[in-house]
Scaffold this motif. Sequence first.
Motif, mmCIF file in Angstrom:
data_model
loop_
_atom_site.group_PDB
_atom_site.id
_atom_site.type_symbol
_atom_site.label_atom_id
_atom_site.label_comp_id
_atom_site.label_asym_id
_atom_site.label_seq_id
_atom_site.Cartn_x
_atom_site.Cartn_y
_atom_site.Cartn_z
ATOM 1 N N ASP A 120 0.803 -1.221 0.000
ATOM 2 C CA ASP A 120 0.000 0.000 0.000
ATOM 3 C C ASP A 120 0.837 1.272 0.000
ATOM 4 O O ASP A 120 0.456 2.268 0.601
ATOM 5 C CB ASP A 120 -0.918 0.020 1.233
ATOM 6 N N TYR A 121 1.989 1.249 -0.637
ATOM 7 C CA TYR A 121 2.840 2.422 -0.685
ATOM 8 C C TYR A 121 2.798 3.035 -2.079
ATOM 9 O O TYR A 121 2.526 2.352 -3.059
ATOM 10 C CB TYR A 121 4.297 2.068 -0.344
ATOM 11 N N ASN A 122 3.103 4.317 -2.146
ATOM 12 C CA ASN A 122 3.169 5.035 -3.415
ATOM 13 C C ASN A 122 4.457 5.843 -3.456
ATOM 14 O O ASN A 122 5.047 6.142 -2.403
ATOM 15 C CB ASN A 122 1.977 5.985 -3.574
ATOM 16 N N GLY A 124 6.652 8.855 -3.251
ATOM 17 C CA GLY A 124 6.455 10.087 -2.485
ATOM 18 C C GLY A 124 6.054 9.849 -1.035
ATOM 19 O O GLY A 124 6.043 10.785 -0.235
ATOM 20 N N ASP A 125 5.729 8.584 -0.680
ATOM 21 C CA ASP A 125 5.346 8.278 0.699
ATOM 22 C C ASP A 125 6.566 8.341 1.619
ATOM 23 O O ASP A 125 7.678 7.962 1.235
ATOM 24 C CB ASP A 125 4.734 6.876 0.797
ATOM 25 N N ASN A 126 6.326 8.808 2.846
ATOM 26 C CA ASN A 126 7.383 8.835 3.869
ATOM 27 C C ASN A 126 7.442 7.469 4.541
ATOM 28 O O ASN A 126 6.408 6.902 4.908
ATOM 29 C CB ASN A 126 7.093 9.913 4.910
ATOM 30 N N ILE A 127 8.669 6.973 4.733
ATOM 31 C CA ILE A 127 8.855 5.646 5.329
ATOM 32 C C ILE A 127 9.935 5.674 6.400
ATOM 33 O O ILE A 127 10.736 6.596 6.474
ATOM 34 C CB ILE A 127 9.239 4.606 4.251
ATOM 35 N N VAL A 140 12.013 8.834 1.777
ATOM 36 C CA VAL A 140 10.880 9.051 0.885
ATOM 37 C C VAL A 140 11.040 8.094 -0.298
ATOM 38 O O VAL A 140 12.109 8.001 -0.900
ATOM 39 C CB VAL A 140 10.841 10.513 0.372
ATOM 40 N N SER A 173 5.349 2.552 6.930
ATOM 41 C CA SER A 173 4.866 3.900 6.630
ATOM 42 C C SER A 173 4.871 4.758 7.891
ATOM 43 O O SER A 173 4.621 4.256 8.994
ATOM 44 C CB SER A 173 3.444 3.797 6.061
ATOM 45 N N ALA A 175 3.237 8.460 9.319
ATOM 46 C CA ALA A 175 2.195 9.444 8.970
ATOM 47 C C ALA A 175 2.731 10.864 8.983
ATOM 48 O O ALA A 175 3.696 11.206 9.550
ATOM 49 C CB ALA A 175 1.037 9.325 9.949
#
Length: 175
Positions: A120-122, A124-127, A140, A173, A175
């Motif tokens: 469920d990651y895209n 640009g997502d912060n990890i 990122v 992930s 938030a």
Amino acid sequence: MSDKNKAKWYVAHTYSGYENKVMDDILKTVENRGMEDVIQEVRVPMEEVIEIKDNKKKVSERKVFPSYVMIKMIMNDDSWYVVRNCRGVTGFVGPGSKPVALTQEEVESMGLEHTVIKFDYNVGDNIRVKYGALEGFLGVITEINLDKKKVKATVSMFGRDTDVELEFNQIESIA
């Protein structure tokens, strides 16, 4: 754990050219004895081969692993007996007479099964890195490779942005 999940893939060695006969015999025996819940699948992996001869294209199938039959079963005395005593079977693959189940990685690389990963990651997502040499670092996602089950991410290390490659299970992930 259900019985379906206890079944593992095993490899039986056969005489050369007997692979399909062994597969058919095992399937008949399973049906006759009502052992569908114990011996769940029997396969002889095949691949398509394209031969070009006299400018004519001929498509044929050949065995990926000659002299071997792949069997998904719950190993017990009955299933061992059915496979081992099938005409054309010389034994199971494994040390001595003890069959060894294939690992999940081997099963997937042979194309017998594919594990579906929910991702469920895209981009640009912060990890956050959960484990490994970069454990605890934030980053990122810059690229996702579903085939290799890896992501490329930019991680800030010592005041500099660094591109790294991480496996799906190494990240979480934030938030």
